[in-house]
Design a protein around this motif. Structure first.
Motif, PDB file in Angstrom:
ATOM      1  N   GLU A  57      -2.881  -6.334  -1.450  1.00 14.11           N
ATOM      2  CA  GLU A  57      -1.590  -6.984  -1.231  1.00 14.11           C
ATOM      3  C   GLU A  57      -1.212  -7.736  -2.496  1.00 14.11           C
ATOM      4  O   GLU A  57      -1.895  -8.676  -2.900  1.00 14.11           O
ATOM      5  CB  GLU A  57      -1.665  -7.954  -0.037  1.00 14.11           C
ATOM      6  N   THR A  59       1.130  -9.881  -3.134  1.00 15.47           N
ATOM      7  CA  THR A  59       1.434 -11.312  -2.996  1.00 15.47           C
ATOM      8  C   THR A  59       0.148 -12.137  -3.021  1.00 15.47           C
ATOM      9  O   THR A  59       0.097 -13.211  -3.607  1.00 15.47           O
ATOM     10  CB  THR A  59       2.159 -11.624  -1.670  1.00 15.47           C
ATOM     11  N   ASP A 101      11.573  -6.639  -2.852  1.00 11.58           N
ATOM     12  CA  ASP A 101      11.086  -6.049  -1.613  1.00 11.58           C
ATOM     13  C   ASP A 101      12.244  -5.322  -0.958  1.00 11.58           C
ATOM     14  O   ASP A 101      13.383  -5.762  -1.029  1.00 11.58           O
ATOM     15  CB  ASP A 101      10.545  -7.126  -0.680  1.00 11.58           C
ATOM     16  N   VAL A 103      13.047  -4.976   2.139  1.00 10.73           N
ATOM     17  CA  VAL A 103      13.695  -5.686   3.247  1.00 10.73           C
ATOM     18  C   VAL A 103      14.104  -7.096   2.846  1.00 10.73           C
ATOM     19  O   VAL A 103      15.242  -7.533   3.033  1.00 10.73           O
ATOM     20  CB  VAL A 103      12.752  -5.758   4.475  1.00 10.73           C
ATOM     21  N   ILE A 104      13.164  -7.827   2.243  1.00 10.17           N
ATOM     22  CA  ILE A 104      13.370  -9.248   1.980  1.00 10.17           C
ATOM     23  C   ILE A 104      14.179  -9.487   0.700  1.00 10.17           C
ATOM     24  O   ILE A 104      14.816 -10.517   0.541  1.00 10.17           O
ATOM     25  CB  ILE A 104      11.997  -9.973   1.847  1.00 10.17           C
ATOM     26  N   THR A 107      11.183 -11.741  -4.250  1.00  9.21           N
ATOM     27  CA  THR A 107       9.985 -12.417  -3.752  1.00  9.21           C
ATOM     28  C   THR A 107       9.567 -13.500  -4.739  1.00  9.21           C
ATOM     29  O   THR A 107      10.034 -13.516  -5.870  1.00  9.21           O
ATOM     30  CB  THR A 107       8.806 -11.422  -3.577  1.00  9.21           C
ATOM     31  N   LYS A 108       8.673 -14.380  -4.269  1.00 11.07           N
ATOM     32  CA  LYS A 108       8.295 -15.535  -5.077  1.00 11.07           C
ATOM     33  C   LYS A 108       7.101 -15.271  -5.989  1.00 11.07           C
ATOM     34  O   LYS A 108       6.444 -16.180  -6.431  1.00 11.07           O
ATOM     35  CB  LYS A 108       7.952 -16.715  -4.152  1.00 11.07           C
ATOM     36  N   ARG A 121       9.155  -2.960  -3.948  1.00  8.28           N
ATOM     37  CA  ARG A 121       7.992  -3.018  -3.056  1.00  8.28           C
ATOM     38  C   ARG A 121       8.293  -2.329  -1.739  1.00  8.28           C
ATOM     39  O   ARG A 121       9.428  -2.329  -1.265  1.00  8.28           O
ATOM     40  CB  ARG A 121       7.606  -4.470  -2.760  1.00  8.28           C
ATOM     41  N   ASN A 122       7.253  -1.776  -1.126  1.00 11.52           N
ATOM     42  CA  ASN A 122       7.362  -1.122   0.194  1.00 11.52           C
ATOM     43  C   ASN A 122       8.548  -0.148   0.225  1.00 11.52           C
ATOM     44  O   ASN A 122       9.291  -0.088   1.204  1.00 11.52           O
ATOM     45  CB  ASN A 122       7.521  -2.154   1.313  1.00 11.52           C
ATOM     46  N   ARG A 126       7.425   0.894   6.093  1.00  5.18           N
ATOM     47  CA  ARG A 126       6.227   0.233   6.596  1.00  5.18           C
ATOM     48  C   ARG A 126       5.063   1.222   6.706  1.00  5.18           C
ATOM     49  O   ARG A 126       5.195   2.379   6.329  1.00  5.18           O
ATOM     50  CB  ARG A 126       6.532  -0.405   7.951  1.00  5.18           C
ATOM     51  N   GLN A 127       3.944   0.780   7.303  1.00  4.26           N
ATOM     52  CA  GLN A 127       2.756   1.633   7.378  1.00  4.26           C
ATOM     53  C   GLN A 127       3.028   2.966   8.084  1.00  4.26           C
ATOM     54  O   GLN A 127       2.491   3.994   7.709  1.00  4.26           O
ATOM     55  CB  GLN A 127       1.600   0.881   8.034  1.00  4.26           C
ATOM     56  N   ASN A 128       3.864   2.961   9.123  1.00  4.75           N
ATOM     57  CA  ASN A 128       4.177   4.216   9.821  1.00  4.75           C
ATOM     58  C   ASN A 128       4.786   5.258   8.891  1.00  4.75           C
ATOM     59  O   ASN A 128       4.738   6.446   9.166  1.00  4.75           O
ATOM     60  CB  ASN A 128       5.181   3.965  10.956  1.00  4.75           C
ATOM     61  N   ASP A 129       5.409   4.790   7.802  1.00  5.87           N
ATOM     62  CA  ASP A 129       6.034   5.707   6.851  1.00  5.87           C
ATOM     63  C   ASP A 129       5.100   6.049   5.693  1.00  5.87           C
ATOM     64  O   ASP A 129       5.471   6.800   4.795  1.00  5.87           O
ATOM     65  CB  ASP A 129       7.325   5.086   6.299  1.00  5.87           C
ATOM     66  N   SER A 130       3.896   5.470   5.695  1.00 11.88           N
ATOM     67  CA  SER A 130       2.920   5.809   4.653  1.00 11.88           C
ATOM     68  C   SER A 130       2.495   7.260   4.841  1.00 11.88           C
ATOM     69  O   SER A 130       2.493   7.762   5.950  1.00 11.88           O
ATOM     70  CB  SER A 130       1.697   4.893   4.749  1.00 11.88           C
ATOM     71  N   ARG A 151       2.233   1.964   2.050  1.00  9.48           N
ATOM     72  CA  ARG A 151       3.247   0.906   1.856  1.00  9.48           C
ATOM     73  C   ARG A 151       3.528   0.795   0.351  1.00  9.48           C
ATOM     74  O   ARG A 151       3.545  -0.314  -0.212  1.00  9.48           O
ATOM     75  CB  ARG A 151       2.753  -0.430   2.426  1.00  9.48           C
TER      76      ARG A 151
ATOM     77  N   ARG B  25       2.212  12.048   7.571  1.00  5.81           N
ATOM     78  CA  ARG B  25       1.985  10.639   7.892  1.00  5.81           C
ATOM     79  C   ARG B  25       0.843  10.522   8.895  1.00  5.81           C
ATOM     80  O   ARG B  25       0.543  11.467   9.598  1.00  5.81           O
ATOM     81  CB  ARG B  25       3.247  10.029   8.507  1.00  5.81           C
ATOM     82  N   VAL B  30      -4.752   8.019   5.316  1.00  4.97           N
ATOM     83  CA  VAL B  30      -3.664   7.041   5.243  1.00  4.97           C
ATOM     84  C   VAL B  30      -3.982   5.830   6.133  1.00  4.97           C
ATOM     85  O   VAL B  30      -3.763   4.684   5.747  1.00  4.97           O
ATOM     86  CB  VAL B  30      -2.316   7.692   5.635  1.00  4.97           C
ATOM     87  N   VAL B  61      -3.419 -11.888   3.897  1.00  7.93           N
ATOM     88  CA  VAL B  61      -3.250 -10.487   3.523  1.00  7.93           C
ATOM     89  C   VAL B  61      -2.381  -9.783   4.576  1.00  7.93           C
ATOM     90  O   VAL B  61      -1.736  -8.775   4.307  1.00  7.93           O
ATOM     91  CB  VAL B  61      -4.628  -9.829   3.337  1.00  7.93           C
ATOM     92  N   THR B  96       6.873 -10.240   3.874  1.00  5.17           N
ATOM     93  CA  THR B  96       6.687  -8.933   3.213  1.00  5.17           C
ATOM     94  C   THR B  96       5.287  -8.374   3.443  1.00  5.17           C
ATOM     95  O   THR B  96       5.055  -7.199   3.207  1.00  5.17           O
ATOM     96  CB  THR B  96       6.891  -9.051   1.681  1.00  5.17           C
ATOM     97  N   ASP B 120       2.444  -2.703  11.509  1.00  5.85           N
ATOM     98  CA  ASP B 120       1.646  -1.920  10.567  1.00  5.85           C
ATOM     99  C   ASP B 120       0.261  -1.568  11.100  1.00  5.85           C
ATOM    100  O   ASP B 120      -0.345  -0.598  10.663  1.00  5.85           O
ATOM    101  CB  ASP B 120       1.508  -2.692   9.255  1.00  5.85           C
ATOM    102  N   THR B 143       0.454   7.366  14.907  1.00  4.77           N
ATOM    103  CA  THR B 143       0.506   7.352  13.435  1.00  4.77           C
ATOM    104  C   THR B 143       0.142   5.948  12.925  1.00  4.77           C
ATOM    105  O   THR B 143      -0.277   5.789  11.779  1.00  4.77           O
ATOM    106  CB  THR B 143       1.903   7.713  12.887  1.00  4.77           C
ATOM    107  N   THR B 144       0.332   4.929  13.760  1.00  4.37           N
ATOM    108  CA  THR B 144      -0.043   3.567  13.372  1.00  4.37           C
ATOM    109  C   THR B 144      -1.557   3.409  13.485  1.00  4.37           C
ATOM    110  O   THR B 144      -2.136   3.825  14.484  1.00  4.37           O
ATOM    111  CB  THR B 144       0.645   2.557  14.319  1.00  4.37           C
TER     112      THR B 144
END
Lengths: 205, 318
Positions: A57, A59, A101, A103-104, A107-108, A121-122, A126-130, A151, B25, B30, B61, B96, B120, B143-144
Motif C-alpha cells: 500500500e 500510502t 486516486d 475516486v478520491i 492524496t496526502k 492510483r487504483n 477495486r480488487q474485483n477489477d484486478s 488495484r 479476474r 490475483v 494497510v 483510498t 476488496d 471473484t472477491t
C-alpha cells in the motif's frame, strides 16, 4: 569481486519476502554474486547498488518512510548518485512525481520524485477489477509475459527521457528512465524474468 | 519460483476480451496476490467513515468494516450481522486503502452483497453469529478474495480448499488478550514444521491428510514449501504495539487489530504506534518507542479468556 552487487528490498510493508526470493533466482540466472537483504534504515541504503521497492500500500509506505526523514533523503540521494531502483506497483507510485486516486482525487502522500511520471492510483478500479493478462515486453524478449494487476496504478504523464517498456490496452504500465524501472503489475508473483533484467542492468557504483 | 499456486479454478473467475487482450479476474494468483500486498501491515476494525479516516491517516494497510466492534458484540449480545450497506458505501467513497468487511460464516447472500458493493476482501468471521452450522461458504465461486480464521493447521487447510486467499488466527476477539492468538499461531507453525520434516514420506503425509480432513495434494504442498500457500495474519486480542510486535516475531505475516484501537481512549495515537511496531517488529528500540506513544491506563481493560460466556473461536463449523 568485479561482479558482486549489493541488493536491498525496502522492508517497510508489502510483499518483501516474495521479492527477496525472486531476486535470489534472478541473481543465479544473471550469474551475478552479491548480497540480498531487507533494508529499512538509512545506513543500510548507503552501500546498495540496487534497491527494489516492493508492492504493497503506497500510502502506508510513504507515511512510514516520511517519518524516517533520513531514509527518504538517503534513497533520493543514492538514486541521483546512480543506484539502480525497481519500483513495483506501490513502488512505482512512490518513485513518481505525483499521483491522483481514481475516486478520491488528490492524496496526502509524499513522493520520491525520482521518476519523471505522474500516475493514477487504483486506475482499473477495486480488487474485483484486478486481473491477470499477457503482455508484450520487448525488453524481456519474445513471447508474452504473464502480468498480475492488483488495484494497480497506470502512468498518465511521462517526461522526456522516460521510455515506455510495456503498455496494456494503450495505457502505460511499465517505464524506464536511466537507472530506474517501474511496473504497475507484479512480476515477483509470476517468475524472475523482470528481476533478472533489473539485476543484469545494475552497475557497481 | 518458490511461490506456489494451487490449481486454478474456473468457478468464480470472469474472463473477457478487451481489444484482443484476454483478461481474467478473480484468479488464484490475483486473490492470493492481493493478500500478499497486505503483508507487514495492520488491518484495523472500524465502524464508520470517521474511524476509517483515522485508520488511514495512522497508516493502516486496510480497514475492516463491522456493525459493532467485537468487544461490543460480546457485551450487547444478540445476533451480530454484516454491517449496513450504506455505511460501507460511505467508507468506500472516503478512503483510498482497501476495504474489507465481515460476513456471517456460511452466509452466501451476505458475501454476495459485499462482493456486489465492491469491498476488496470478505472476512467470513466467527465474530458474527454463524449462519450455517454445517458448512462454510464455497469461496471459489467469488471473484472477491476471502480471509478465514484458523486455530490449527487442519482448519487452515480446509479453509484454503474452500477457496480462501488469506488465513488469520482466530484468537479470542474483543478480549484485549493475545494469549489465544499466540497459541493458535504457535500450533500452526509447529504442525507445519512437523509436516515439513516428513517431506517425501507419502504414506505418513497421507495419514496426516486424513487426520486433518484435508487433501493429500495440499498437505504435500505444505511439506514442500514449509509454510502455508497463503499469508497468515495475527488476529484476536491485539491491543498494544508490543502485542503486534510479539505476534510478528512469532512468524505472522501481518496483524488485524479489532477492539484494541477504537475501544482505547487514545485511538489515533495507538493506531499509529501499532503500525510502527508492526513494521519494526524485530527492532526492540523502535518497539519501545512505539510503546511509549501509548498510555497503559488508556488501553481497553480486557477480559480473561478463561471465564468467558461466549468463546467466539469455537463457533461455527470446523
Amino acid at each position: 569481486m568485479r561482479n558482486s552487487v549489493n541488493i536491498g528490498v525496502l522492508g517497510i510493508q508489502g510483499d518483501i519476502e516474495e521479492n527477496i526470493s525472486c531476486t535470489k533466482f534472478a541473481m543465479k540466472r544473471a550469474r551475478r554474486r552479491g548480497e540480498i537483504k531487507v533494508v529499512r534504515y538509512s545506513e543500510d541504503i548507503e552501500n546498495l547498488d540496487g534497491l527494489i521497492i516492493p508492492g504493497g500500500e503506497s500510502t502506508v509506505m510513504s507515511s512510514l518512510i516520511s517519518v524516517q526523514e533520513k531514509v527518504f533523503q538517503s534513497i533520493k540521494r543514492r538514486i541521483s548518485e546512480g543506484m539502480s531502483v525497481m519500483g513495483i506497483c506501490a513502488g512505482m507510485i512512490l518513485l513518481s512525481r505525483k499521483a491522483n486516486d481514481r475516486v478520491i482525487g488528490k492524496t496526502k502522500q509524499n513522493f520520491l520524485s525520482a521518476l519523471d511520471i505522474a500516475v493514477e492510483r487504483n486506475a482499473f478500479g477495486r480488487q474485483n477489477d484486478s486481473f491477470e493478462t499477457y503482455l508484450n515486453v520487448p525488453l524481456i524478449g519474445k513471447g508474452k509475459i504473464k502480468a498480475i494487476f492488483i488495484r494497480a496504478p497506470i502512468v498518465t504523464e511521462i517526461g522526456i527521457g522516460v521510455d515506455v517498456i510495456a503498455k496494456f490496452n494503450e495505457k502505460i504500465v511499465a517505464v524506464k528512465q536511466n537507472n530506474i524501472v517501474a511496473t504497475s503489475f507484479h512480476p515477483e508473483l509470476v517468475d524472475d524474468r523482470f528481476h533478472t533484467l533489473f539485476i543484469k542492468g545494475i552497475s557497481k557504483i | 519460483m518458490v511461490i506456489s499456486v494451487a490449481q486454478q479454478e474456473t468457478r468464480g473467475t470472469k474472463s473477457e476480451e478487451i481489444e484482443k487482450l484476454t483478461i481474467t479476474r478473480g484468479t488464484t494468483l490475483v486473490k492470493r496476490g492481493f493478500a500478499r500486498m497486505q503483508k507487514h501491515g495492520v488491518v484495523m476494525d472500524i465502524t464508520n467513515a470517521e474511524q476509517a479516516r483515522i485508520a488511514e491517516d495512522a497508516g493502516a494497510v486496510a480497514v475492516m468494516v463491522l456493525d459493532k466492534l467485537p468487544y461490543d458484540v460480546r457485551k450487547i449480545g444478540g445476533v451480530a450481522r454484516t454491517a449496513s450497506v450504506n455505511v460501507i458505501r460511505e467508507i468506500i467513497d472516503n478512503v483510498t486503502i482497501p476495504i474489507m468487511a465481515k460476513c456471517r460464516i456460511g452466509h452466501v447472500s451476505e458475501a454476495q452483497l459485499l462482493q456486489g458493493i465492491g469491498v476488496d476482501m470478505i472476512d467470513e468471521s466467527e465474530v458474527l453469529t454463524p449462519a450455517d452450522e454445517q458448512r462454510h461458504i464455497w469461496k471459489w465461486d467469488f471473484t472477491t478474495p476471502f480471509v478465514n480464521g484458523a486455530k490449527n493447521l487442519g482448519e487452515a487447510l480446509r479453509r484454503i480448499e474452500e477457496g480462501c486467499a488469506m488465513i488469520r488466527t482466530k484468537g479470542e476477539p474483543g478480549t484485549g488478550n493475545v494469549a489465544e492468538a499466540v497459541s493458535h499461531i504457535k500450533l500452526v507453525n509447529y504442525e507445519i514444521r512437523k509436516i515439513r520434516s516428513l517431506h517425501g514420506d507419502k504414506q505418513e503425509l497421507i495419514n496426516i491428510a486424513r487426520e486433518m480432513r484435508a487433501s493429500f495434494s495440499l498437505v504435500e504442498e505444505i511439506s514442500r514449501l514449509g509454510r502455508l500457500p497463503v499469508v497468515n495474519f495475527a488476529a484476536g486480542g491485539i491491543s498494544t504495539p508490543a502485542d503486534a510486535a510479539f505476534l510478528m516475531n512469532l512468524g505472522c505475516d501481518g496483524v488485524f487489530v479489532g477492539s484494541g484501537i477504537f475501544k482505547a481512549n487514545d485511538a489515533a495515537q495507538r493506531a499509529r504506534a501499532i503500525v510502527l511496531a508492526t513494521t519494526h517488529f524485530d527492532n526492540p528500540e523502535i518497539v519501545a518507542e512505539a510503546q511509549s506513544m501509548i498510555d497503559e491506563n488508556k488501553s481497553m481493560l480486557g477480559l480473561d479468556t478463561k471465564n468467558l460466556d461466549l468463546r467466539m473461536q469455537e463457533r461455527g463449523p470446523i
